[in-house]
Write a protein that holds these residues in place. Structure first.
Motif: not given
Length: 80
Positions: A7-19, A31-34
């Motif tokens: 899960p941490p790796k997945y959420f880091a990917e989600v955040i990275g896509r937002a930037f 990004l906000t949701r995570v």
């Protein structure tokens, strides 16, 4: 099934896509949701995973890519 693997790796990917420059509204909302949903759960692990994946601190990326009260709120939740 990346979420189930780490899960941490997945959420880091989600955040990275937002930037990314081509991020759409859904990526930015994610990004906000995570950050809001994971702030009390596993944010330290997400910050570590983000640093490994992107070679930068999550707090620095948030500070560089967001503004105003939104930036302040995200930084407070991730625990810069």
């Amino acid at each position: 099934m990346r979420f189930l693997d780490s899960p941490p790796k997945y959420f880091a990917e989600v955040i990275g896509r937002a930037f990314r420059d081509d991020a759409d509204r859904h990526a930015k909302t994610a990004l906000t949701r995570v950050v809001v949903s994971r702030a009390d759960a596993d944010m330290e692990e997400i910050k570590d995973a983000y640093a490994k994946q992107h070679g930068a601190k999550l707090a620095d990326a948030v500070a560089r890519n967001t503004h105003g009260h939104y930036k302040d709120a995200l930084l407070a939740m991730i625990g810069k």
